[in-house]
Scaffold this active site. Structure first.
Site, short mmCIF file in Angstrom:
data_model
loop_
_atom_site.label_atom_id
_atom_site.label_comp_id
_atom_site.label_asym_id
_atom_site.label_seq_id
_atom_site.Cartn_x
_atom_site.Cartn_y
_atom_site.Cartn_z
CE LYS A 1 -2.79 2.09 4.26
NZ LYS A 1 -2.05 0.93 4.79
CB SER B 1 -0.95 0.01 1.20
OG SER B 1 -0.24 0.11 2.42
#
Length: 202
Positions: A156, A119
């Site tokens: 993230k 990701s």
């Protein structure tokens, strides 16, 4: 050192984790509270048993007078799978230690986290890489963070506006994670400060 009982290991791990997280050993009262003892005296008895087995040294006259006698492994700890509700740096989560100088990173690294998934690949964080992390709960918008959402730990980019937090991937194939702080708990565990590349692609 003589083998520890299960309860003695719990006390020893609590002391070591407390030192890791706060820089100082816990008081007898804190040990009793965390492990459900009826009084600090019960904690004291376990400490004496640990001292007899050579795991700790009790320093008289100080409420935090506990010194670990087992040599700690040097290097940065590598964090593996994290159990729900437990500190990220709890002893049972540490898979191994790597001989990496924390000062190579700015700010300094406190631990390593093995990356799972792609990701964040667009900024060079690949599956299997070791992410160097500076332990802090302070983070600004735009920084890459290690965040815990309920029972899950993720890496993230942080974007926060009021009670809404977006954890943004760096890969268009993944969707942002949106957290409403009024309904869900989120904890910042640290900032990403560097990457040690997985060599499988070589």
């Amino acid at each position: 050192m003589k083998a520890l009982t299960t309860r003695q290991k719990e006390v020893f791990d609590l002391i070591r984790d407390h030192i890791t997280q706060t820089g100082m050993p816990p008081t007898r009262a804190e040990i009793a509270s965390r492990l459900g003892f009826r009084s600090p005296n019960a904690a004291e008895e376990h400490l004496k048993a640990l001292a007899r087995k050579g795991a700790i040294e009790i320093v008289s006259g100080a409420s935090r007078g506990i010194r670990l006698m087992i040599e700690e492994e040097s290097g940065l700890p590598l964090i593996g799978r994290v159990a729900a509700g437990e500190p990220l740096l709890a002893t049972q989560h540490i898979e191994s230690h790597y001989q990496v100088d924390p000062a190579l990173f700015k700010p300094h690294a406190d631990f390593l986290l093995r990356v799972s998934g792609m990701s964040m690949k667009d900024i060079g964080i690949m599956d299997g890489d070791l992410l160097a992390v500076h332990k802090t709960q302070d983070a600004c918008n735009g920084q890459v963070v290690v965040a815990r959402i309920d029972d899950d730990v993720t890496v993230k980019r942080l974007k926060r506006q009021g009670n809404i937090v977006e954890l943004l991937p760096e890969n268009s194939e993944f969707d942002p994670i949106v957290v409403d702080l009024r309904q869900q708990e989120l904890t910042i565990e640290g900032l990403a400060v560097g990457v040690i590349r997985n060599g499988n692609w070589l």
